[in-house]
Structures are given as C-alpha cells and as structure tokens.
Design a protein around this motif. Structure first.
Motif, short mmCIF file in Angstrom:
data_model
loop_
_atom_site.label_atom_id
_atom_site.label_comp_id
_atom_site.label_asym_id
_atom_site.label_seq_id
_atom_site.Cartn_x
_atom_site.Cartn_y
_atom_site.Cartn_z
N CYS A 13 0.83 -1.21 0.00
CA CYS A 13 0.00 0.00 0.00
C CYS A 13 0.86 1.26 0.00
O CYS A 13 0.54 2.23 -0.68
N MET A 14 1.94 1.25 0.76
CA MET A 14 2.85 2.40 0.77
C MET A 14 3.48 2.61 -0.61
O MET A 14 3.62 3.74 -1.08
N ALA A 15 3.85 1.51 -1.26
CA ALA A 15 4.41 1.62 -2.60
C ALA A 15 3.37 2.15 -3.58
O ALA A 15 3.67 2.98 -4.43
N PHE A 16 2.12 1.68 -3.45
CA PHE A 16 1.05 2.17 -4.32
C PHE A 16 0.79 3.65 -4.06
O PHE A 16 0.57 4.42 -4.99
N ALA A 17 0.83 4.05 -2.81
CA ALA A 17 0.58 5.45 -2.44
C ALA A 17 1.68 6.38 -2.94
O ALA A 17 1.46 7.59 -3.04
N SER A 18 2.85 5.84 -3.24
CA SER A 18 3.93 6.68 -3.76
C SER A 18 3.60 7.26 -5.13
O SER A 18 4.16 8.27 -5.53
N ASP A 19 2.69 6.60 -5.86
CA ASP A 19 2.30 6.99 -7.21
C ASP A 19 3.50 6.99 -8.16
O ASP A 19 3.57 7.80 -9.09
N ARG A 20 4.42 6.12 -7.90
CA ARG A 20 5.60 5.93 -8.75
C ARG A 20 5.63 4.46 -9.19
O ARG A 20 5.83 3.57 -8.37
N PRO A 21 5.41 4.19 -10.48
CA PRO A 21 5.37 2.80 -10.95
C PRO A 21 6.63 2.00 -10.65
O PRO A 21 6.53 0.81 -10.33
N HIS A 22 7.80 2.62 -10.71
CA HIS A 22 9.02 1.86 -10.44
C HIS A 22 9.10 1.45 -8.97
O HIS A 22 9.64 0.39 -8.65
N VAL A 23 8.57 2.25 -8.06
CA VAL A 23 8.53 1.88 -6.64
C VAL A 23 7.55 0.73 -6.43
O VAL A 23 7.83 -0.22 -5.70
N MET A 24 6.41 0.78 -7.11
CA MET A 24 5.42 -0.28 -7.02
C MET A 24 5.98 -1.58 -7.58
O MET A 24 5.79 -2.65 -6.99
N LEU A 25 6.66 -1.52 -8.69
CA LEU A 25 7.25 -2.71 -9.30
C LEU A 25 8.29 -3.34 -8.37
O LEU A 25 8.33 -4.56 -8.19
N ALA A 26 9.12 -2.52 -7.76
CA ALA A 26 10.13 -3.03 -6.83
C ALA A 26 9.47 -3.68 -5.61
O ALA A 26 9.92 -4.73 -5.14
N ALA A 27 8.39 -3.10 -5.12
CA ALA A 27 7.68 -3.68 -3.98
C ALA A 27 7.03 -5.01 -4.36
O ALA A 27 7.05 -5.96 -3.56
N MET A 28 6.47 -5.09 -5.56
CA MET A 28 5.86 -6.35 -6.00
C MET A 28 6.91 -7.44 -6.13
O MET A 28 6.68 -8.58 -5.73
N ARG A 29 8.06 -7.08 -6.68
CA ARG A 29 9.14 -8.07 -6.80
C ARG A 29 9.65 -8.48 -5.42
O ARG A 29 9.95 -9.64 -5.20
N GLY A 30 9.75 -7.53 -4.51
CA GLY A 30 10.22 -7.84 -3.16
C GLY A 30 9.25 -8.71 -2.38
O GLY A 30 9.66 -9.50 -1.52
N GLN A 31 7.96 -8.60 -2.67
CA GLN A 31 6.94 -9.40 -1.98
C GLN A 31 6.56 -10.65 -2.78
O GLN A 31 5.74 -11.44 -2.32
N HIS A 32 7.14 -10.83 -3.97
CA HIS A 32 6.86 -11.98 -4.84
C HIS A 32 5.37 -12.12 -5.09
O HIS A 32 4.77 -13.17 -4.87
N THR A 33 4.75 -11.04 -5.53
CA THR A 33 3.31 -11.00 -5.74
C THR A 33 3.01 -10.52 -7.16
O THR A 33 3.64 -9.60 -7.65
N ALA A 34 2.02 -11.15 -7.78
CA ALA A 34 1.63 -10.79 -9.14
C ALA A 34 0.72 -9.56 -9.15
O ALA A 34 -0.02 -9.31 -8.20
N LYS A 35 0.79 -8.83 -10.25
CA LYS A 35 0.01 -7.60 -10.39
C LYS A 35 -1.49 -7.87 -10.32
O LYS A 35 -2.23 -7.14 -9.66
N THR A 36 -1.96 -8.94 -10.96
CA THR A 36 -3.39 -9.23 -10.95
C THR A 36 -3.89 -9.59 -9.56
O THR A 36 -5.00 -9.23 -9.17
N ARG A 37 -3.08 -10.29 -8.80
CA ARG A 37 -3.48 -10.66 -7.43
C ARG A 37 -3.58 -9.42 -6.55
O ARG A 37 -4.50 -9.29 -5.74
N ILE A 38 -2.64 -8.50 -6.70
CA ILE A 38 -2.67 -7.27 -5.91
C ILE A 38 -3.90 -6.45 -6.27
O ILE A 38 -4.60 -5.94 -5.40
N THR A 39 -4.19 -6.34 -7.55
CA THR A 39 -5.31 -5.53 -8.01
C THR A 39 -6.64 -6.07 -7.47
O THR A 39 -7.52 -5.29 -7.11
#
Length: 115
Positions: A35-61
């Motif tokens: 959520c913090m990564a999403f709130a940053s409104d920076r796609p590269h921060v969100m992508l790094a957080a998803m990779r760090g949490q090993h989570t797919a984009k569709t599952r998060i959405t």
C-alpha cells in the motif's frame, strides 16, 4: 535497515503526491508495504515492492485493500493516477466533481494494508 526503508518510502510518498498528503505506515506487514508503494504513485517503486513481496500484479489488483478500500477506490480518493495506470485500474469510468476551492489538509494519513 527497515526503519531506513520506511523513512525513504515515506519521503518518496510525501514528495510525489501533489495534494500534500503524507502517508505513514501503520505496521510492517507485507500488505502495508504494498500500500505504501502504491501510495507513492511511482510505478518503479510499485514494481520493486511487488518483486520484493513476490506477488503478481493481478493478485494485488483484486485482493489488496488499503485503509479498508479497494485499490481503485484508494486511487480515486488520493488521485494516484500513475500507479493506477500501471496496475491497469480504470479510473475514468465514473464522473465526479472535485471541489478545488476546498482547503487542503496536510494531516498525515495512517496507511494499513488488508489483513
């Protein structure tokens, strides 16, 4: 190290949001980090957080909730258009009127992820 990362994410969020909303993590859970990564409104921060949490984009959405709001509702509330576009969330389906004369509050928003 985690404190430094949290401070850096908070600084990124506060600098990136044009509405002067400061997000503060409520806890150290994986959902809150996303959520913090999403709130940053920076796609590269969100992508790094998803990779760090090993989570797919569709599952998060579909599964992630921030402050008891779905991601599309959260994105609409705080005008997080860049990450919404990155996550393929359609924000243009509903029309709303935003009061631009309303005084902006700069109170920190405590952000928590879904449990």
């Amino acid at each position: 190290m985690k404190v430094l990362l949290t401070a850096a994410l908070t600084a990124l969020v506060s600098m990136s949001n044009a509405h002067a909303v400061e997000f503060v993590a409520a806890d150290d859970s994986h959902a809150t980090k996303l959520c913090m990564a999403f709130a940053s409104d920076r796609p590269h921060v969100m992508l790094a957080a998803m990779r760090g949490q090993h989570t797919a984009k569709t599952r998060i959405t579909t599964k992630l909730e921030c402050n008891d709001m779905s991601l599309d509702e959260f994105a609409k509330t705080y005008s997080l258009t860049r990450n919404a576009k990155f996550m393929k969330i359609d924000l243009e389906t509903k029309t709303s009127i935003k009061d631009i004369a309303k005084a902006e509050h700069t109170m920190p928003v405590v952000l928590s992820g879904s449990k």
